[in-house]
Design a protein around this motif. Sequence first.
Motif, PDB file in Angstrom:
ATOM      1  N   ARG A  44      46.843  89.082  25.204  1.00  0.00           N
ATOM      2  CA  ARG A  44      46.041  89.193  26.425  1.00  0.00           C
ATOM      3  C   ARG A  44      46.350  90.507  27.112  1.00  0.00           C
ATOM      4  O   ARG A  44      47.518  90.871  27.262  1.00  0.00           O
ATOM      5  N   ARG A  90      46.239  85.060  20.611  1.00  0.00           N
ATOM      6  CA  ARG A  90      45.654  86.244  21.263  1.00  0.00           C
ATOM      7  C   ARG A  90      46.710  87.066  21.987  1.00  0.00           C
ATOM      8  O   ARG A  90      47.662  86.512  22.548  1.00  0.00           O
ATOM      9  N   TYR A 138      55.048  85.832  28.236  1.00  0.00           N
ATOM     10  CA  TYR A 138      54.581  86.785  29.242  1.00  0.00           C
ATOM     11  C   TYR A 138      55.653  87.830  29.515  1.00  0.00           C
ATOM     12  O   TYR A 138      56.842  87.526  29.509  1.00  0.00           O
ATOM     13  N   ALA A 162      49.438  75.034  24.813  1.00  0.00           N
ATOM     14  CA  ALA A 162      49.566  76.478  24.625  1.00  0.00           C
ATOM     15  C   ALA A 162      51.021  76.909  24.759  1.00  0.00           C
ATOM     16  O   ALA A 162      51.758  76.386  25.595  1.00  0.00           O
ATOM     17  N   ARG A 210      52.073  75.112  28.127  1.00  0.00           N
ATOM     18  CA  ARG A 210      51.121  74.435  29.006  1.00  0.00           C
ATOM     19  C   ARG A 210      50.403  73.330  28.243  1.00  0.00           C
ATOM     20  O   ARG A 210      49.973  73.527  27.117  1.00  0.00           O
ATOM     21  N   SER A 244      47.149  79.059  21.503  1.00  0.00           N
ATOM     22  CA  SER A 244      46.555  77.811  22.008  1.00  0.00           C
ATOM     23  C   SER A 244      46.288  76.879  20.842  1.00  0.00           C
ATOM     24  O   SER A 244      45.812  77.314  19.791  1.00  0.00           O
ATOM     25  N   GLU A 291      49.482  84.611  23.612  1.00  0.00           N
ATOM     26  CA  GLU A 291      49.189  83.197  23.833  1.00  0.00           C
ATOM     27  C   GLU A 291      48.739  82.535  22.546  1.00  0.00           C
ATOM     28  O   GLU A 291      47.900  83.073  21.824  1.00  0.00           O
ATOM     29  N   GLU A 329      44.387  71.157  25.463  1.00  0.00           N
ATOM     30  CA  GLU A 329      45.105  72.346  25.005  1.00  0.00           C
ATOM     31  C   GLU A 329      46.608  72.165  25.122  1.00  0.00           C
ATOM     32  O   GLU A 329      47.103  71.626  26.112  1.00  0.00           O
ATOM     33  N   SER A 351      36.244  83.945  27.925  1.00  0.00           N
ATOM     34  CA  SER A 351      37.324  83.072  28.366  1.00  0.00           C
ATOM     35  C   SER A 351      37.317  81.788  27.528  1.00  0.00           C
ATOM     36  O   SER A 351      36.272  81.154  27.359  1.00  0.00           O
ATOM     37  N   LEU A 352      38.477  81.424  27.027  1.00  0.00           N
ATOM     38  CA  LEU A 352      38.600  80.179  26.258  1.00  0.00           C
ATOM     39  C   LEU A 352      38.213  78.982  27.134  1.00  0.00           C
ATOM     40  O   LEU A 352      37.535  78.064  26.687  1.00  0.00           O
ATOM     41  N   TYR A 353      38.652  79.020  28.393  1.00  0.00           N
ATOM     42  CA  TYR A 353      38.371  77.883  29.263  1.00  0.00           C
ATOM     43  C   TYR A 353      36.866  77.759  29.552  1.00  0.00           C
ATOM     44  O   TYR A 353      36.339  76.663  29.670  1.00  0.00           O
ATOM     45  N   THR A 411      44.633  77.710  36.248  1.00  0.00           N
ATOM     46  CA  THR A 411      43.616  78.749  36.155  1.00  0.00           C
ATOM     47  C   THR A 411      43.721  79.382  34.781  1.00  0.00           C
ATOM     48  O   THR A 411      44.722  79.228  34.079  1.00  0.00           O
ATOM     49  N   SER A 412      42.687  80.114  34.405  1.00  0.00           N
ATOM     50  CA  SER A 412      42.711  80.807  33.116  1.00  0.00           C
ATOM     51  C   SER A 412      43.210  82.232  33.328  1.00  0.00           C
ATOM     52  O   SER A 412      43.183  82.754  34.443  1.00  0.00           O
ATOM     53  N   PHE A 413      43.622  82.857  32.247  1.00  0.00           N
ATOM     54  CA  PHE A 413      44.047  84.251  32.290  1.00  0.00           C
ATOM     55  C   PHE A 413      42.918  85.114  32.875  1.00  0.00           C
ATOM     56  O   PHE A 413      43.145  85.973  33.729  1.00  0.00           O
ATOM     57  N   THR A 414      41.703  84.852  32.418  1.00  0.00           N
ATOM     58  CA  THR A 414      40.542  85.621  32.876  1.00  0.00           C
ATOM     59  C   THR A 414      40.398  85.534  34.398  1.00  0.00           C
ATOM     60  O   THR A 414      40.262  86.552  35.076  1.00  0.00           O
TER      61      THR A 414
HETATM   62  C1  GLP Z   1      46.208  80.884  30.638  1.00  0.00           C
HETATM   63  C2  GLP Z   1      47.003  79.794  29.957  1.00  0.00           C
HETATM   64  C3  GLP Z   1      46.579  79.548  28.525  1.00  0.00           C
HETATM   65  C4  GLP Z   1      45.089  79.479  28.391  1.00  0.00           C
HETATM   66  C5  GLP Z   1      44.448  80.695  29.012  1.00  0.00           C
HETATM   67  C6  GLP Z   1      42.937  80.629  28.964  1.00  0.00           C
HETATM   68  O1  GLP Z   1      46.647  82.147  30.283  1.00  0.00           O
HETATM   69  N1  GLP Z   1      48.432  80.079  29.990  1.00  0.00           N
HETATM   70  O2  GLP Z   1      47.154  78.331  28.120  1.00  0.00           O
HETATM   71  O3  GLP Z   1      44.724  79.397  27.023  1.00  0.00           O
HETATM   72  O4  GLP Z   1      44.826  80.802  30.365  1.00  0.00           O
HETATM   73  O5  GLP Z   1      42.475  81.878  29.368  1.00  0.00           O
HETATM   74  P1  GLP Z   1      41.021  82.390  29.125  1.00  0.00           P
HETATM   75  O6  GLP Z   1      40.117  81.324  29.619  1.00  0.00           O
HETATM   76  O7  GLP Z   1      40.956  83.652  29.890  1.00  0.00           O
HETATM   77  O8  GLP Z   1      40.844  82.610  27.637  1.00  0.00           O
END
Ligand code: GLP
Length: 243
Positions: A136, A134, A228, A224, A212, A148, A146, A222, A167-169, A88-91
């Motif tokens: 977060r 970034r 944390y 990364a 990751r 990436s 993070e 990615e 969100s990057l993802y 999953t993403s951080f978001t």
């Molecule tokens: C998590 C992962 C990161 C990834 C991030 C994307 O935190 N550990 O590797 O880059 O999610 O998050 P977002 O899509 O919120 O930018």
Amino acid sequence: QALTTIDARSPVPKYFQLREILLDLIENELTVDAPVPSERELAARYGLSRMTARQAVEHLVSEGRLYRVQGKGTFVARPKIDMPLRLTSFTEDMRARGLTPGSRDLGRHEIEATVALGRELSVEAGSPVYVIERLRTADGVPMALERSHIPAHLAPDLLTESLVERSLYDLLASYGLVLDRGEQVIEAGIADSNDAGLLGLAPGSAVLLLQRHCWAGSVAVEYAVSTYRADRYQLRASLDIAS
Ligand code: GLP
């Protein structure tokens, strides 16, 4: 049923019984930042030695359930964020907890992959790779750093996009890069003074170091490297029987 007294005949160590009593208090009666009774009061109330009371409190401090303030006492810590070990993403993770995700841009550049980075991303050494750094945040509070790395040819305009509220993802998905597999390594670490400053921690605080790798189909998208806050996160995995 919650324990309320110490059973002197129980094989469970007394400090552990007191820990359970305190946990029940923390979870059901006290609010975040509320003071817990002093070791002296706990010892008197439960008929224990000061040393046993201290052992229980220290256990909860090292588990991150309580925190001490020099000269002031011991208080209830904010519950940690339970992070599922999934792709999953951080978001998504923050939203799932009712928190507002945010990012502070700490820098983005294009670099040439070293041999080692090339190996992580399955690209030739010298290939262009984007690096996005970034801080977060959740409800404005720093949670993680993070960094990436993404092969530049996969998402050519990535560095021109703002990721402050994005969100990057999600952005990668708009390039057709839908991540469907990941691998993550997690280690214990200590924050150096730079990371500690950004994360709002005392230098030397415990952190979780994550690496990751993720893929969209057979394409490595990615790599990364993240730091944390260990005082704000716990990791959760569901365990399958090895087949
Ligand atoms: C998590 C992962 C990161 C990834 C991030 C994307 O935190 N550990 O590797 O880059 O999610 O998050 P977002 O899509 O919120 O930018």
